[in-house]
Motif scaffolding. Structure first.
Motif, PDB file in Angstrom:
ATOM      1  N   ALA A  71       0.690   6.437   4.470  1.00  0.00           N
ATOM      2  CA  ALA A  71      -0.304   5.962   3.496  1.00  0.00           C
ATOM      3  C   ALA A  71      -1.724   6.327   3.921  1.00  0.00           C
ATOM      4  O   ALA A  71      -2.593   6.551   3.075  1.00  0.00           O
ATOM      5  CB  ALA A  71      -0.188   4.451   3.318  1.00  0.00           C
ATOM      6  N   PHE A  72      -1.976   6.380   5.235  1.00  0.00           N
ATOM      7  CA  PHE A  72      -3.315   6.708   5.734  1.00  0.00           C
ATOM      8  C   PHE A  72      -3.371   8.092   6.397  1.00  0.00           C
ATOM      9  O   PHE A  72      -4.389   8.445   7.006  1.00  0.00           O
ATOM     10  CB  PHE A  72      -3.760   5.659   6.761  1.00  0.00           C
ATOM     11  CG  PHE A  72      -3.743   4.248   6.242  1.00  0.00           C
ATOM     12  CD1 PHE A  72      -4.536   3.872   5.168  1.00  0.00           C
ATOM     13  CD2 PHE A  72      -2.921   3.294   6.830  1.00  0.00           C
ATOM     14  CE1 PHE A  72      -4.515   2.575   4.688  1.00  0.00           C
ATOM     15  CE2 PHE A  72      -2.896   1.988   6.365  1.00  0.00           C
ATOM     16  CZ  PHE A  72      -3.701   1.631   5.286  1.00  0.00           C
ATOM     17  N   SER A  73      -2.305   8.874   6.288  1.00  0.00           N
ATOM     18  CA  SER A  73      -2.201  10.122   7.052  1.00  0.00           C
ATOM     19  C   SER A  73      -3.221  11.181   6.644  1.00  0.00           C
ATOM     20  O   SER A  73      -3.606  12.021   7.459  1.00  0.00           O
ATOM     21  CB  SER A  73      -0.787  10.697   6.920  1.00  0.00           C
ATOM     22  OG  SER A  73      -0.493  10.989   5.560  1.00  0.00           O
ATOM     23  N   LYS A  74      -3.670  11.145   5.383  1.00  0.00           N
ATOM     24  CA  LYS A  74      -4.623  12.152   4.914  1.00  0.00           C
ATOM     25  C   LYS A  74      -6.083  11.722   5.067  1.00  0.00           C
ATOM     26  O   LYS A  74      -6.993  12.478   4.734  1.00  0.00           O
ATOM     27  CB  LYS A  74      -4.347  12.498   3.454  1.00  0.00           C
ATOM     28  CG  LYS A  74      -3.021  13.201   3.230  1.00  0.00           C
ATOM     29  CD  LYS A  74      -2.862  13.619   1.780  1.00  0.00           C
ATOM     30  CE  LYS A  74      -1.555  14.365   1.567  1.00  0.00           C
ATOM     31  NZ  LYS A  74      -1.375  14.805   0.148  1.00  0.00           N
TER      32      LYS A  74
ATOM     33  N   LEU B 183     -10.676   0.372   9.875  1.00  0.00           N
ATOM     34  CA  LEU B 183      -9.595  -0.115   9.021  1.00  0.00           C
ATOM     35  C   LEU B 183      -9.307  -1.570   9.379  1.00  0.00           C
ATOM     36  O   LEU B 183      -9.031  -1.890  10.534  1.00  0.00           O
ATOM     37  CB  LEU B 183      -8.336   0.729   9.219  1.00  0.00           C
ATOM     38  CG  LEU B 183      -7.065   0.255   8.495  1.00  0.00           C
ATOM     39  CD1 LEU B 183      -7.270   0.237   6.981  1.00  0.00           C
ATOM     40  CD2 LEU B 183      -5.883   1.155   8.867  1.00  0.00           C
ATOM     41  N   SER B 184      -9.385  -2.451   8.383  1.00  0.00           N
ATOM     42  CA  SER B 184      -9.070  -3.865   8.593  1.00  0.00           C
ATOM     43  C   SER B 184      -7.907  -4.285   7.701  1.00  0.00           C
ATOM     44  O   SER B 184      -7.961  -4.148   6.479  1.00  0.00           O
ATOM     45  CB  SER B 184     -10.277  -4.760   8.299  1.00  0.00           C
ATOM     46  OG  SER B 184      -9.920  -6.120   8.500  1.00  0.00           O
TER      47      SER B 184
ATOM     48  N   ILE C 111       0.861  -1.183   0.000  1.00  0.00           N
ATOM     49  CA  ILE C 111       0.000   0.000   0.000  1.00  0.00           C
ATOM     50  C   ILE C 111       0.896   1.231   0.000  1.00  0.00           C
ATOM     51  O   ILE C 111       1.755   1.377   0.879  1.00  0.00           O
ATOM     52  CB  ILE C 111      -0.942   0.016   1.207  1.00  0.00           C
ATOM     53  CG1 ILE C 111      -1.867  -1.195   1.163  1.00  0.00           C
ATOM     54  CG2 ILE C 111      -1.768   1.302   1.230  1.00  0.00           C
ATOM     55  CD1 ILE C 111      -2.771  -1.331   2.363  1.00  0.00           C
ATOM     56  N   ALA C 112       0.702   2.087  -0.986  1.00  0.00           N
ATOM     57  CA  ALA C 112       1.544   3.266  -1.152  1.00  0.00           C
ATOM     58  C   ALA C 112       0.809   4.534  -0.744  1.00  0.00           C
ATOM     59  O   ALA C 112      -0.423   4.568  -0.682  1.00  0.00           O
ATOM     60  CB  ALA C 112       2.007   3.375  -2.605  1.00  0.00           C
TER      61      ALA C 112
ATOM     62  N   LYS D 293       4.944  -4.951  10.838  1.00  0.00           N
ATOM     63  CA  LYS D 293       4.810  -3.766  11.675  1.00  0.00           C
ATOM     64  C   LYS D 293       3.558  -2.995  11.280  1.00  0.00           C
ATOM     65  O   LYS D 293       3.016  -3.181  10.181  1.00  0.00           O
ATOM     66  CB  LYS D 293       6.040  -2.872  11.556  1.00  0.00           C
ATOM     67  CG  LYS D 293       6.270  -2.314  10.161  1.00  0.00           C
ATOM     68  CD  LYS D 293       7.498  -1.414  10.125  1.00  0.00           C
ATOM     69  CE  LYS D 293       7.692  -0.803   8.740  1.00  0.00           C
ATOM     70  NZ  LYS D 293       8.860   0.119   8.714  1.00  0.00           N
ATOM     71  N   LEU D 294       3.118  -2.119  12.186  1.00  0.00           N
ATOM     72  CA  LEU D 294       1.911  -1.332  11.936  1.00  0.00           C
ATOM     73  C   LEU D 294       2.267   0.018  11.332  1.00  0.00           C
ATOM     74  O   LEU D 294       3.291   0.616  11.694  1.00  0.00           O
ATOM     75  CB  LEU D 294       1.138  -1.111  13.235  1.00  0.00           C
ATOM     76  CG  LEU D 294       0.491  -2.337  13.867  1.00  0.00           C
ATOM     77  CD1 LEU D 294      -0.332  -1.921  15.090  1.00  0.00           C
ATOM     78  CD2 LEU D 294      -0.389  -3.078  12.876  1.00  0.00           C
ATOM     79  N   PRO D 295       1.424   0.514  10.438  1.00  0.00           N
ATOM     80  CA  PRO D 295       1.632   1.862   9.898  1.00  0.00           C
ATOM     81  C   PRO D 295       1.133   2.914  10.892  1.00  0.00           C
ATOM     82  O   PRO D 295       0.506   2.590  11.902  1.00  0.00           O
ATOM     83  CB  PRO D 295       0.754   1.850   8.642  1.00  0.00           C
ATOM     84  CG  PRO D 295      -0.389   0.946   9.022  1.00  0.00           C
ATOM     85  CD  PRO D 295       0.218  -0.129   9.882  1.00  0.00           C
ATOM     86  N   VAL D 296       1.408   4.166  10.598  1.00  0.00           N
ATOM     87  CA  VAL D 296       0.826   5.261  11.368  1.00  0.00           C
ATOM     88  C   VAL D 296      -0.669   5.295  11.060  1.00  0.00           C
ATOM     89  O   VAL D 296      -1.073   5.284   9.891  1.00  0.00           O
ATOM     90  CB  VAL D 296       1.494   6.602  11.007  1.00  0.00           C
ATOM     91  CG1 VAL D 296       0.816   7.755  11.745  1.00  0.00           C
ATOM     92  CG2 VAL D 296       2.984   6.554  11.333  1.00  0.00           C
ATOM     93  N   LEU D 297      -1.479   5.321  12.096  1.00  0.00           N
ATOM     94  CA  LEU D 297      -2.927   5.207  11.925  1.00  0.00           C
ATOM     95  C   LEU D 297      -3.595   6.573  11.981  1.00  0.00           C
ATOM     96  O   LEU D 297      -3.146   7.456  12.726  1.00  0.00           O
ATOM     97  CB  LEU D 297      -3.502   4.296  13.008  1.00  0.00           C
ATOM     98  CG  LEU D 297      -2.939   2.863  13.015  1.00  0.00           C
ATOM     99  CD1 LEU D 297      -3.431   2.095  14.230  1.00  0.00           C
ATOM    100  CD2 LEU D 297      -3.313   2.140  11.729  1.00  0.00           C
ATOM    101  N   PRO D 298      -4.670   6.764  11.219  1.00  0.00           N
ATOM    102  CA  PRO D 298      -5.379   8.053  11.219  1.00  0.00           C
ATOM    103  C   PRO D 298      -6.068   8.315  12.558  1.00  0.00           C
ATOM    104  O   PRO D 298      -6.456   7.381  13.254  1.00  0.00           O
ATOM    105  CB  PRO D 298      -6.385   7.911  10.073  1.00  0.00           C
ATOM    106  CG  PRO D 298      -6.536   6.449   9.868  1.00  0.00           C
ATOM    107  CD  PRO D 298      -5.242   5.812  10.257  1.00  0.00           C
ATOM    108  N   PRO D 299      -6.267   9.572  12.929  1.00  0.00           N
ATOM    109  CA  PRO D 299      -6.667   9.930  14.299  1.00  0.00           C
ATOM    110  C   PRO D 299      -8.089   9.590  14.704  1.00  0.00           C
ATOM    111  O   PRO D 299      -8.369   9.490  15.892  1.00  0.00           O
ATOM    112  CB  PRO D 299      -6.450  11.448  14.333  1.00  0.00           C
ATOM    113  CG  PRO D 299      -6.580  11.884  12.903  1.00  0.00           C
ATOM    114  CD  PRO D 299      -6.027  10.767  12.095  1.00  0.00           C
ATOM    115  N   LYS D 300      -9.008   9.398  13.752  1.00  0.00           N
ATOM    116  CA  LYS D 300     -10.416   9.193  14.114  1.00  0.00           C
ATOM    117  C   LYS D 300     -10.858   7.736  14.068  1.00  0.00           C
ATOM    118  O   LYS D 300     -12.062   7.449  14.105  1.00  0.00           O
ATOM    119  CB  LYS D 300     -11.324  10.034  13.207  1.00  0.00           C
ATOM    120  CG  LYS D 300     -11.222  11.525  13.470  1.00  0.00           C
ATOM    121  CD  LYS D 300     -12.315  12.305  12.747  1.00  0.00           C
ATOM    122  CE  LYS D 300     -12.260  13.779  13.110  1.00  0.00           C
ATOM    123  NZ  LYS D 300     -13.338  14.569  12.447  1.00  0.00           N
TER     124      LYS D 300
END
Length: 293
Positions: free
Chosen positions: A157-160, A167-168, A129-130, A176-183
């Protein structure tokens, strides 16, 4: 006398045969294919002109496109990828802001309509995922990539995706886990290969809406740190967790602290003996599921 009569008869009959009209024959028409093939009332030239005119109009489909889609099963059955020229909504099902790309063997995230709110891309062959996959899709609220082959997710990748709530990434190959969006309210990463070092210390701290966190069937050696107060369900079953501390769920410096929202913690299938860490559960309303003796 008889000889004269026969001669006279032949003399009169021959001119009659010469002047008889020819037998009419059906005229036959021959067509050379590729030069003047007709389609109904359209000749090949008219057909080509009509196809060009229709292609200029975005609301119509050309004759040759519709014929190809109806008649060429080999192209329709070919495994689609991100390089496929067909639009996403011909490969997938697009319906009222939802895009369903399930079990079609895609190997990358397809280009999405800008109004997409729900993406279901389960059981495909996606490996990566890019950032560019969701750079312009800020309307997403739910993404499901369960059952793919994802090994890498680019940072950001999910920052915006500031509206993303669910998210599944279950049943993939993540380390490893990516940075996750805040909501986020729900995050599912069950059945991956994630180890504790693959989760940053503050990965969940700022997710103040996160209520459901699923990390079962991974390779975690410890419970993730800084779990948010909003958390209700936490699944950590069948990892490799061997220790927990008094601050894992509670606050060792505040004996009156209670986690009022936490309803369920699953830790069965881990090598840890929970009875040795009684103080770690003093702030919980219910004990974690797991081995105590």
């Amino acid at each position: 006398m008889k000889t004269l009569q026969i001669t006279f008869f032949l003399f009169m009959f021959v001119p009659l045969m010469k002047s008889a009209p020819p037998i009419p024959q059906e005229s036959l028409q021959f067509y050379e294919y590729d030069t003047d093939v007709t389609m109904g009332s359209l000749s090949q030239q008219d057909y080509e002109m009509q196809s060009k005119d229709l292609r200029k109009d975005g609301t119509n489909v050309s004759f040759d496109t519709s014929l190809r889609l109806q008649g060429d099963d080999s192209e329709r059955d070919a495994p689609p990828t991100k390089d496929t020229n067909l639009p996403t909504c011909l490969l997938c099902v697009c319906l009222s802001g939802s895009v369903y790309c399930e079990e079609i063997d895609i190997e990358a995230v397809p280009p999405l309509p800008k109004e997409t709110a729900y993406l279901y891309a389960r059981f495909n062959k996606i490996k990566r995922i890019a950032v560019s996959d969701f750079a312009d899709i800020t309307t997403l609220r739910r993404i499901d990539f369960s059952g793919n082959r994802i090994e890498e997710i680019e940072d950001g990748a999910f920052s915006k995706l500031l509206l993303l709530e669910e998210l599944s990434l279950a049943e993939n190959r993540l380390l490893k886990l990516p940075v996750l969006p805040p909501k986020l309210t729900t995050f599912n990463a069950n059945q991956n290969r994630i180890k504790s070092r693959g989760i940053k210390a503050n990965a969940f701290k700022k997710l103040t809406n996160l209520a459901y966190l699923y990390l079962g069937h991974n390779a975690l050696e410890s419970v993730p740190l800084n779990l948010p107060e909003s958390l209700r369900i936490l699944h950590l079953q069948y990892n490799n967790i061997t220790t927990i501390t008094d601050d894992t769920f509670c606050k060792s410096n505040n004996t009156r602290y209670i986690r009022t929202r936490m309803d369920e913690i699953r830790m069965e299938g881990n090598p840890i003996l929970l009875a040795k860490h009684v103080n770690a559960f003093s702030c919980l309303r219910t004990l974690p599921v797991g081995t105590y003796y």
